[in-house]
Design a protein around this motif. Sequence first.
Motif: not given
Length: 392
Positions: A10-16, A265-272, A286-290, A292-297
């Motif tokens: 969850x995005x609200x988790x204080x730790x991972x 338009x103008x958004x380079x990521x999705x929050x999930x 992991x840090x931002x929950x954002x 993007x294709x660069x995550x696969x990179x």
Amino acid sequence: MKDKEINNVGAGSGHFLMGVTDTVVMFYGYIFPCLDSRSVSEAGDSVRRGESSSEHWPSSPSRFHDSPLRAPPSPLRAPLSPFRLNFSPQQSRRDPLNLTLSQIYKITQNFSKDHIIGVGGFGSVYKAELSNGRIVAIKRAKKENFGALQAEFRNEVALLTQIEHKNLVQLLGYIDDANEQLIISEYVPNGTLREHLDGERGGILKFSQRLGIAIDIAHGLTYLHNYAENPIIHRDVKSSNIMLTTTLGGKVADFGFARTGSTKEGQSHVSTNIKGTAGYVDPEYLRTFHLSPKSDVFSFGILLLEILSGRRPVEITRRKEEKITIRWAFSKFDRGNYKEILDPLMREEVPDEVLKRILSLAFQCAAPYRRDRPNMREVCEQLWKIRKDYNA
């Protein structure tokens, strides 16, 4: 060490919580300060945009026990790449399958253990032969997790109906029944990349073969990011999700965690929420929950090191200084000891300059910040250039 999946944090988790030892935490919290930041041109980094289809479901699920297997609708053909490398080869779909659930029970002998060729978080994968002699792979959802896996099942089918590329495992059909959730895909006969790196397939991959597999994976990911009907982020790129053909061609498999990228338009990521496998997951995600294709990179960079070294991203049984493969490899690289990173089972001479270039690319892909990573199209072009020069 078995792959540890990261699922629904969850995005609200204080730790991972990754479900692995503190060694994995070190992977993200300790190694990256030692990596030099390498700026890579961001020109042409945006993905093709279209209508989002992450919630789209191809057809209403069947409620009949003996319902026929659905074949996915023919996807829109991806446009030819405007670049010199053709990232979207045209291949013809075979005739759609027309099977009933009863027929599937018959060809798998009621899902006999003798037919199992793989087991994952979603369920077991079975090999089956059709009446015409064609071999297919059938992925069957775990009955005990039927409800929890519904979203993953539908997500995989919805995305697979959109894609067609020789370096991606092809969907042939599916059944969504009150009693069964089945995904039927092409059978790729030569096992997983990880099995080959472990020597479980009777031979050791040569450097040229490893480089070719890396290029195939890069082609598949480039297609997903840039040329699919909608941009798709795989989210679980790892060696056990790469299938090999009899000619050692690479195919990216398992789209259960995949999702479409941002189409705004103008958004380079999705929050999930976080999904993926420990050791391969983008630290910025992991840090931002954002996402993007660069995550696969990033995942590809870790995988490229794995292909070269034979080591998993996290090697629990090794000495402290060798547990985190990227840290160990970068230490060797920084001292110019390129050959010491290579898989010792691969007994062939590879020029230092070639190793330096491909390792540099791996570290660029695995940079801690996505702004410093190339996109997959650029990665593809660099790998092609390395192979061309290596063969010259």
